[in-house]
Motif scaffolding. Structure first.
Motif, mmCIF file in Angstrom:
data_model
loop_
_atom_site.group_PDB
_atom_site.id
_atom_site.type_symbol
_atom_site.label_atom_id
_atom_site.label_comp_id
_atom_site.label_asym_id
_atom_site.label_seq_id
_atom_site.Cartn_x
_atom_site.Cartn_y
_atom_site.Cartn_z
ATOM 1 N N GLU A 281 0.824 -1.206 0.000
ATOM 2 C CA GLU A 281 0.000 0.000 0.000
ATOM 3 C C GLU A 281 0.865 1.267 0.000
ATOM 4 N N ALA B 242 1.184 4.064 -3.071
ATOM 5 C CA ALA B 242 0.972 5.478 -2.771
ATOM 6 C C ALA B 242 2.212 6.319 -3.076
ATOM 7 N N GLU C 181 -0.471 11.142 -0.788
ATOM 8 C CA GLU C 181 -1.507 10.127 -0.558
ATOM 9 C C GLU C 181 -2.873 10.789 -0.389
ATOM 10 N N ALA C 182 -2.932 11.899 0.324
ATOM 11 C CA ALA C 182 -4.196 12.614 0.503
ATOM 12 C C ALA C 182 -4.717 13.150 -0.834
ATOM 13 N N ARG D 225 -4.185 11.813 -3.785
ATOM 14 C CA ARG D 225 -4.706 10.662 -4.538
ATOM 15 C C ARG D 225 -6.093 10.257 -4.016
ATOM 16 N N ALA D 226 -6.246 10.254 -2.697
ATOM 17 C CA ALA D 226 -7.537 9.895 -2.112
ATOM 18 C C ALA D 226 -8.604 10.917 -2.512
ATOM 19 N N SER E 147 -9.650 10.342 -6.111
ATOM 20 C CA SER E 147 -10.505 9.157 -6.198
ATOM 21 C C SER E 147 -11.915 9.479 -5.709
ATOM 22 N N PHE E 148 -12.005 10.255 -4.627
ATOM 23 C CA PHE E 148 -13.306 10.648 -4.090
ATOM 24 C C PHE E 148 -14.071 11.496 -5.105
#
Length: 122
Positions: free
Chosen positions: A58, A62, A85-86, A88-89, A92-93
């Motif tokens: 993971e 990332a 990482e934030a 990318r999240a 995705s959201f």
């Protein structure tokens, strides 16, 4: 120093993942630092090798760490890993919000509510 709390509701792989992200973000683990092998870290922490391997996978996906084949696993050299990482999240959201056709303001309200109700990281 990584510490895994077996009594925690947070799964061990997630505890390890979060602690490594924190160590990279704070500079405790500098870019280019070689990490222990999966087996060695699993042994040191009293975890199954699959648990450590999952955390490493993971983190690698990332962009926080990188595996260089037989040479080992290292902290990735570029930027703030937690911020990447934030981002990318968040991307995705946004994709999911658009797919579900949810109003952006409502989506932001959902994020704010989730942040207020989420427990703080260990």
């Amino acid at each position: 120093m990584i510490v895994i709390d077996p009594a925690s509701a947070v799964p061990p792989f997630e505890q390890l993942r979060r602690q490594l992200i924190d160590d990279v973000s704070t500079g405790t683990l500098a870019p280019g630092t070689r990490l222990p092998t999966v087996r060695r870290l699993a042994e040191d922490l009293g975890l199954a090798p699959g648990t450590v391997a999952r955390a490493y996978r993971e983190l690698e996906s990332a962009g926080i760490i990188e595996t260089r084949g037989r040479n080992g696993t290292f902290v990735a050299p570029q930027g703030d890993a937690a911020l990447r990482e934030a981002q990318r999240a968040a991307a995705s959201f946004v994709d999911q919000v658009r797919t579900l056709r949810i109003d952006p303001e409502q989506a932001l309200a959902l994020v704010h509510a989730a942040l207020r109700s989420a427990p703080t990281a260990p």
